[in-house]
Scaffold this active site. Sequence first.
Site, short mmCIF file in Angstrom:
data_model
loop_
_atom_site.label_atom_id
_atom_site.label_comp_id
_atom_site.label_asym_id
_atom_site.label_seq_id
_atom_site.Cartn_x
_atom_site.Cartn_y
_atom_site.Cartn_z
N ARG A 24 0.85 -1.24 0.08
CA ARG A 24 0.09 -0.01 -0.06
C ARG A 24 0.86 1.38 -0.28
O ARG A 24 0.57 2.29 -0.34
CB ARG A 24 -0.97 0.09 1.19
N TYR A 76 -13.75 17.74 -17.12
CA TYR A 76 -14.58 16.40 -17.17
C TYR A 76 -15.48 16.26 -16.13
O TYR A 76 -15.43 16.70 -15.09
CB TYR A 76 -13.33 15.42 -16.71
N ASP A 142 -5.40 19.02 -15.40
CA ASP A 142 -5.82 17.52 -16.21
C ASP A 142 -5.46 17.80 -17.45
O ASP A 142 -6.11 18.43 -18.26
CB ASP A 142 -7.21 17.56 -15.88
N LYS A 167 -6.53 6.46 -20.16
CA LYS A 167 -6.43 6.87 -21.36
C LYS A 167 -5.37 6.70 -22.28
O LYS A 167 -4.86 5.47 -22.23
CB LYS A 167 -7.10 8.30 -21.42
C1 LIG Z 1 -11.58 9.72 -18.03
C2 LIG Z 1 -10.92 11.12 -17.25
C3 LIG Z 1 -10.84 11.37 -15.80
C4 LIG Z 1 -11.10 10.38 -14.89
O1 LIG Z 1 -10.30 9.23 -15.10
P1 LIG Z 1 -10.62 7.51 -14.51
O2 LIG Z 1 -9.37 6.85 -14.87
O3 LIG Z 1 -11.98 7.29 -15.49
O4 LIG Z 1 -10.99 7.65 -13.35
C5 LIG Z 1 -10.62 12.51 -15.47
N1 LIG Z 1 -10.05 13.37 -16.42
C6 LIG Z 1 -10.40 13.44 -17.72
C7 LIG Z 1 -10.01 14.42 -18.68
C8 LIG Z 1 -10.84 12.07 -18.33
O5 LIG Z 1 -10.98 11.82 -19.68
#
Ligand SMILES: *Cc1c(COP(=O)(O)O)cnc(C)c1O
Length: 346
Positions: A24, A76, A142, A167
């Site tokens: 962890r 998002y 982000d 992604k």
């Molecule tokens: C998908 C996404 C998230 C969230 O990520 P997860 O891996 O699905 O928890 C956050 N920000 C953006 C821009 C995203 O496309």
Amino acid sequence: MEPLDRSTIWPYEAGEPGAFFYQRYLHPTGVEAESVLGELDGGHALLFSSGMGAVTSVILALLEPGGRVALARDAYYGVERLFRTEFARWGVELVEFDQTGPPPERVQLVWLETPSNPLLSFPDLAATAETAHAQGARVVVDATAATPVLLRPLEHGADVVVHSATKYLGGHSDVLLGVTVSRSEDDHRRLLEFRGHAGVVAAPDPAWLLLRGLQTLTLRVERQSASALELARRLQAHPAVERVRYPGLGDAQAARYMQGGFGGLLSFDVAGGAEAARSVETSTRAIKNATSLGGVQSVLETRHRWEGDRVPESLVRLSVGLEGVEELWADLEQALHSGGSVTISP
Ligand SMILES: *Cc1c(COP(=O)(O)O)cnc(C)c1O
């Protein structure tokens, strides 16, 4: 490749815990992936069990209780939902703003997204960071859709970068992971401590798959960006398309901050509204009708089903994969014809 070590415990050395003693807190595969991610973004990287796990950790670890957060209005949708459903209960105040303009005052955190998903807006990073820092606020970016291949926000004033590694970084639609990359060692240490307390750590298997995906990151993103730009231009010229959103179609801020391409994510509004858009998303064949983005396989979907009034009913989001661009265009063209709302003369 790095060996995959699934151990949850490692023996103490001479009665004392070494660098690795309980999964962890730290594990070797995660540390290896973090060293690559840190190098890519130019900071101190940490892996989390998902993108939202990383987002949650940044807010709970770096914001004081009852703080005020400025959130890009088209960030998002999961981030906005997290604030409204969870953090509001803990007294965190949310101020939404248009990230193409200056951030609001009296906030402790400014949350940007470069480019935003799925409306593809892009902020003036340096100017926003300057305004935020002048009032003592941190800037979180982000950068999931840009990846460090095209944009390194820490070089433009960001304090912390967040990625959903689910992604492009993972890149093959088979891992759920999140990343934070901090400029300061203090923020890094606070996030590491929080992650260990909360247990939102990435497991070794997804971390190992991420390491494998990262080996082709640059190649994938370059190809996806080139294909997306070509498709964006063709969609823009298509009579059944009302509007294309893509940073490579003349966004001055994106052109200033992104290098080597504009990414594989784009959105387009189909003429004929909701019904025509639904027809397009169900008529493609090579491009699958599925959610998410950043994989080698192209996917598209109408976003209204998830985000309601935040996006137009006619908006289709397309994540461009690694298929041939002509194959993708042929698929989109036949799907646009299926909409039936526009008569296209030969
Ligand atoms: C998908 C996404 C998230 C969230 O990520 P997860 O891996 O699905 O928890 C956050 N920000 C953006 C821009 C995203 O496309």
